[in-house]
Design a protein around this motif. Structure first.
Motif, mmCIF file in Angstrom:
data_model
loop_
_atom_site.group_PDB
_atom_site.id
_atom_site.type_symbol
_atom_site.label_atom_id
_atom_site.label_comp_id
_atom_site.label_asym_id
_atom_site.label_seq_id
_atom_site.Cartn_x
_atom_site.Cartn_y
_atom_site.Cartn_z
ATOM 1 N N LYS A 1 0.827 -1.209 0.000
ATOM 2 C CA LYS A 1 0.000 0.000 0.000
ATOM 3 C C LYS A 1 0.861 1.259 0.000
ATOM 4 O O LYS A 1 0.507 2.262 -0.624
ATOM 5 C CB LYS A 1 -0.942 -0.011 1.205
ATOM 6 N N ILE A 2 1.991 1.225 0.689
ATOM 7 C CA ILE A 2 2.896 2.383 0.676
ATOM 8 C C ILE A 2 3.432 2.614 -0.732
ATOM 9 O O ILE A 2 3.521 3.766 -1.203
ATOM 10 C CB ILE A 2 4.041 2.184 1.677
ATOM 11 N N CYS A 3 3.787 1.538 -1.425
ATOM 12 C CA CYS A 3 4.263 1.674 -2.809
ATOM 13 C C CYS A 3 3.155 2.210 -3.710
ATOM 14 O O CYS A 3 3.381 3.108 -4.526
ATOM 15 C CB CYS A 3 4.750 0.317 -3.327
ATOM 16 N N LEU A 4 1.946 1.676 -3.543
ATOM 17 C CA LEU A 4 0.830 2.090 -4.386
ATOM 18 C C LEU A 4 0.477 3.558 -4.193
ATOM 19 O O LEU A 4 0.126 4.253 -5.151
ATOM 20 C CB LEU A 4 -0.403 1.223 -4.091
ATOM 21 N N VAL A 5 0.569 4.050 -2.946
ATOM 22 C CA VAL A 5 0.151 5.425 -2.680
ATOM 23 C C VAL A 5 1.065 6.430 -3.372
ATOM 24 O O VAL A 5 0.668 7.569 -3.636
ATOM 25 C CB VAL A 5 0.106 5.681 -1.154
ATOM 26 N N PHE A 6 2.304 6.014 -3.687
ATOM 27 C CA PHE A 6 3.218 6.901 -4.407
ATOM 28 C C PHE A 6 3.125 6.721 -5.920
ATOM 29 O O PHE A 6 3.619 7.560 -6.670
ATOM 30 C CB PHE A 6 4.665 6.650 -3.959
ATOM 31 N N LEU A 7 2.502 5.629 -6.349
ATOM 32 C CA LEU A 7 2.441 5.329 -7.778
ATOM 33 C C LEU A 7 1.102 5.670 -8.415
ATOM 34 O O LEU A 7 1.037 5.920 -9.622
ATOM 35 C CB LEU A 7 2.736 3.838 -8.011
ATOM 36 N N LEU A 8 0.027 5.671 -7.601
ATOM 37 C CA LEU A 8 -1.320 5.833 -8.148
ATOM 38 C C LEU A 8 -1.933 7.179 -7.792
ATOM 39 O O LEU A 8 -1.564 7.794 -6.791
ATOM 40 C CB LEU A 8 -2.228 4.716 -7.615
#
Length: 203
Positions: free
Chosen positions: A160-167
């Motif tokens: 989720k941490i990765c997704l919040v910076f990518l999406l």
């Protein structure tokens, strides 16, 4: 979220997706052009919390994890209002889940891991302490379950941490809950199969 005991798995999954994905996404898209993005996101993020409150009113039961999630949402909103960064709200559940994952991991350093403590309180078996202390298979089972769930929860938070910076925000509202459901679902499925393969060592 609260799931009634009579709910089938399919109904429970559909309800989970509606409450955690569909409704928050629709609310955010409807409100984003009328109020600030932070306000729209805060209202959308509160939907799962309202469902939990409804479950509490209906059953008069509120577990510690639900309170943990509630506290995380409040912290996320406050942090977002102070910094203006929406990502704090998007990661609202991750604070509680991350802390839980770390707590499970640290508990392995002690004689009795957290999942054993939780199981003892839930099962209310007066013989559980004796079984745990005298049966190496029981100890190994609880320690492995604790380790696996620590990894599952910390992996979920990392994703989720990765997704919040990518999406973008609207995509995050849809993809992140689905990713969480898949990761946790895999963990639950593995747990059922593992416990079954051990022939219920706690008994």
């Amino acid at each position: 979220m609260q799931i009634s005991q009579g709910s089938s798995p399919k109904i429970a999954i559909k309800r989970m997706l509606i409450v955690n994905v569909v409704i928050p996404y629709l609310i955010y898209r409807l409100l984003e052009s009328h109020v600030s993005s932070v306000a729209a996101l805060s209202i959308a993020a509160a939907v799962p919390l309202l469902e939990t409150i409804y479950g509490f009113i209906k059953t008069r039961k509120l577990d510690a994890f639900s309170l943990f999630i509630f506290s995380s949402l409040i912290l996320g909103v406050l942090a977002t209002l102070m910094t203006g960064d929406e990502r704090f709200i998007l990661l609202k559940e991750s604070y509680a889940i991350g802390i839980m994952g770390l707590a499970l991991l640290v508990s392995l350093l002690f004689p009795k891991p957290l999942l054993y403590v939780f199981a003892k309180r839930t099962l209310n078996d007066p013989q559980m302490t004796y079984k745990y202390e005298t049966n190496p298979a029981v100890r190994a089972t609880f320690r492995k379950l604790t380790l696996v769930w620590a990894v599952v929860l910390l992996f979920e938070v990392s994703v989720k941490i990765c997704l919040v910076f990518l999406l973008t925000t609207d995509r995050m509202l849809v993809i992140a809950p689905i990713a969480s459901i898949i990761i946790i679902g895999i963990g639950v499925l593995w747990t059922f199969r593992y416990v079954k393969s051990r022939k219920n060592p706690v008994q």
